[in-house]
Design a protein around this motif. Structure first.
Motif, short mmCIF file in Angstrom:
data_model
loop_
_atom_site.label_atom_id
_atom_site.label_comp_id
_atom_site.label_asym_id
_atom_site.label_seq_id
_atom_site.Cartn_x
_atom_site.Cartn_y
_atom_site.Cartn_z
N ILE A 196 3.68 8.24 -17.08
CA ILE A 196 4.06 8.24 -15.66
C ILE A 196 4.82 9.51 -15.32
CG2 ILE A 196 6.26 7.03 -15.98
CD1 ILE A 196 5.58 5.42 -13.46
N ARG A 197 5.57 10.04 -16.28
CA ARG A 197 6.33 11.27 -16.05
C ARG A 197 5.38 12.45 -15.83
NH1 ARG A 197 7.86 15.16 -19.52
NH2 ARG A 197 9.58 16.50 -18.89
N GLU A 198 4.30 12.53 -16.62
CA GLU A 198 3.34 13.62 -16.46
C GLU A 198 2.69 13.59 -15.08
OE1 GLU A 198 1.34 14.67 -20.60
OE2 GLU A 198 1.40 12.52 -20.28
N VAL A 199 2.38 12.37 -14.63
CA VAL A 199 1.78 12.23 -13.29
C VAL A 199 2.79 12.68 -12.23
CG1 VAL A 199 0.81 10.62 -11.62
CG2 VAL A 199 0.28 10.35 -14.05
N ALA A 200 4.04 12.27 -12.40
CA ALA A 200 5.08 12.62 -11.43
C ALA A 200 5.23 14.14 -11.32
CB ALA A 200 6.41 11.98 -11.83
N ILE A 201 5.22 14.83 -12.47
CA ILE A 201 5.37 16.28 -12.46
C ILE A 201 4.16 16.93 -11.78
CG2 ILE A 201 5.43 18.33 -13.93
CD1 ILE A 201 7.04 16.68 -15.95
N ALA A 202 2.97 16.47 -12.12
CA ALA A 202 1.77 17.06 -11.55
C ALA A 202 1.68 16.81 -10.04
CB ALA A 202 0.53 16.51 -12.25
N ALA A 203 2.12 15.63 -9.61
CA ALA A 203 2.05 15.28 -8.18
C ALA A 203 3.26 15.76 -7.41
CB ALA A 203 1.91 13.77 -8.03
N GLU A 204 4.26 16.29 -8.14
CA GLU A 204 5.50 16.78 -7.53
C GLU A 204 6.22 15.68 -6.75
OE1 GLU A 204 4.31 20.21 -5.26
OE2 GLU A 204 4.44 21.52 -7.01
N VAL A 205 6.28 14.51 -7.40
CA VAL A 205 7.03 13.37 -6.84
C VAL A 205 7.87 12.77 -7.96
CG1 VAL A 205 5.27 12.85 -5.10
CG2 VAL A 205 5.16 11.73 -7.35
N SER A 206 8.67 11.77 -7.63
CA SER A 206 9.49 11.12 -8.65
C SER A 206 8.69 10.10 -9.44
CB SER A 206 10.68 10.41 -8.00
OG SER A 206 10.24 9.29 -7.26
N ARG A 207 9.24 9.74 -10.59
CA ARG A 207 8.61 8.72 -11.44
C ARG A 207 8.49 7.39 -10.68
NH1 ARG A 207 10.68 4.99 -15.32
NH2 ARG A 207 9.39 4.75 -17.18
N SER A 208 9.54 7.04 -9.92
CA SER A 208 9.51 5.78 -9.19
C SER A 208 8.42 5.80 -8.11
CB SER A 208 10.87 5.48 -8.58
OG SER A 208 11.28 6.51 -7.72
N THR A 209 8.15 6.97 -7.52
CA THR A 209 7.10 7.06 -6.50
C THR A 209 5.73 6.81 -7.12
OG1 THR A 209 8.38 8.58 -5.13
CG2 THR A 209 5.99 8.59 -4.82
N SER B 141 5.19 4.97 -9.77
CA SER B 141 5.15 3.54 -10.05
C SER B 141 4.81 2.74 -8.80
CB SER B 141 6.50 3.09 -10.62
OG SER B 141 6.53 1.70 -10.76
N ARG B 142 5.46 3.08 -7.69
CA ARG B 142 5.22 2.33 -6.45
C ARG B 142 3.80 2.52 -5.94
NH1 ARG B 142 10.92 4.35 -3.98
NH2 ARG B 142 12.26 2.83 -5.00
N ALA B 143 3.22 3.70 -6.17
CA ALA B 143 1.85 3.94 -5.72
C ALA B 143 0.87 2.94 -6.32
CB ALA B 143 1.43 5.37 -6.06
N PHE B 144 1.22 2.41 -7.52
CA PHE B 144 0.35 1.44 -8.18
C PHE B 144 0.83 -0.01 -8.01
CE2 PHE B 144 -0.72 5.36 -10.31
CZ PHE B 144 -2.10 5.28 -10.44
N THR B 145 2.14 -0.20 -7.93
CA THR B 145 2.66 -1.57 -7.91
C THR B 145 3.14 -2.04 -6.54
OG1 THR B 145 4.89 -0.81 -8.51
CG2 THR B 145 3.39 -1.39 -10.32
#
Length: 333
Positions: free
Chosen positions: A9-22, A24-28
């Protein structure tokens, strides 16, 4: 494009330039985000091969999205607000919270940690009884945040009782009390050590005498049973390790026919039961819920950080004056 397993989830957050919690929320909880943000995060995740399902992600990465909080006594009213606020803060980062109660035992605390470790990504240890060596050993293998334990190099949240304790001593001096008692908590408690030191040092500067009465585990029964020693001490006022002990003291004094505050003044700590006692207890504020939120934030930051942090959050305290403190009784003629 070929995808790979184990994308975090951290790798996605870095690539998308958003937070880890964002992420997570995009999926949950996509309803909490704008449609554009959800679409952007999911597109980046798909490109990287991120597995959104929690169970599947755990199988591929070994990360289950769980953290653990271990407390010494969940029955003590100080800890439920801390755990509740910590859980609410953790949920915003899509982390589930496991709870362990060590029952004031360092040995049991170590056993709980060993059993929880394979299932969690990090720990919050609230008022831990473990030795410094064992805590540092755990921190070398997992992100760890401490509450009310001051160890350099480990992120921690400290409720600084010194301000409220100093106010309590000075109030009792102003009310004419010359001899105080401290109903002490567990010797291996950082909070007790801080309260004990502040009380003795402030009393000495104020010209007051202090008797330390060792109560041990802070329970209602321990407070009630300490009243005999309290009366023998000759003190006209006491400060107890916490409100639970104070509640027992109130009951024990009543049985002896001593009126609070006419015959004896009493101050508690933590301000958890204080408004509910009869009479309402003067107490040092605690900030347990604030500590829980701060601990969760420190741990989430550790889990998301590229470099370890050893931040320290300090929560100040103050005295809340109610009905159990009054002028010292005049000596009998």
């Amino acid at each position: 494009m070929a995808t790979r397993t184990g994308v975090t989830i951290r790798e996605v957050a870095i690539a998308a330039e958003v937070s880890r919690s964002t992420v997570s929320r995009a999926f949950t909880r996509p309803q909490l985000l704008s449609p554009e943000t959800v679409e952007h995060v999911r597109a980046v995740a798909a490109r990287l091969g991120y597995v959104g399902n929690q169970a599947a992600r755990a199988l591929s990465t070994g990360r289950f999205g769980n953290i653990a909080v271990v407390v010494p006594d969940i029955a003590n009213p100080f800890f439920p607000p801390l755990v509740r606020s910590l859980q609410l803060a953790a949920e915003t980062a899509d982390l589930a919270v496991f709870l362990g109660d060590s029952d004031e035992s360092a040995e049991r605390e170590a056993k709980l940690i060993a059993r929880l470790a394979p299932q969690v990504e990090g720990f919050v240890l609230a008022s831990p009884r473990l030795s410094e060596e064992l805590i540092r050993g755990l921190a070398a293998t997992r992100p760890v945040v401490l509450v009310n334990r001051d160890l350099d190099g480990i992120p921690r949240v400290l409720i600084d009782s010194s301000g409220g304790m100093t106010e309590a001593v000075l109030l009792l001096k102003k009310l004419g009390h010359e001899r105080l008692a401290y109903l002490a908590g567990p010797r291996d408690s950082w909070s007790d050590q801080q309260r004990r030191d502040t009380l003795t040092q402030t009393s000495a500067k104020a010209g007051l005498t202090v008797e330390i009465i060792e109560v041990g585990r802070p329970t209602y029964t321990a407070g009630r049973d300490s009243v005999s020693a309290l009366v023998r001490s000759g003190a006209t006022a006491a400060i107890a390790f916490d409100d639970v002990v104070s509640q027992g003291v109130l009951a024990g004094l009543e049985v002896r026919g001593l009126s609070v505050p006419a015959d004896f003044s009493l101050v508690g700590c933590d301000d958890t039961l204080a408004p509910l006692t009869t009479p309402a207890l003067t107490s040092v504020s605690a900030g347990a819920a604030t500590a829980g939120t701060a601990a969760a934030k420190l741990l989430v930051d550790l889990l998301e950080a590229t470099e370890p942090s050893a931040g320290c959050v300090t929560i100040a305290t103050h005295l809340v004056t109610r009905a159990t403190t009054a002028p010292a009784p005049k000596p009998a003629p």
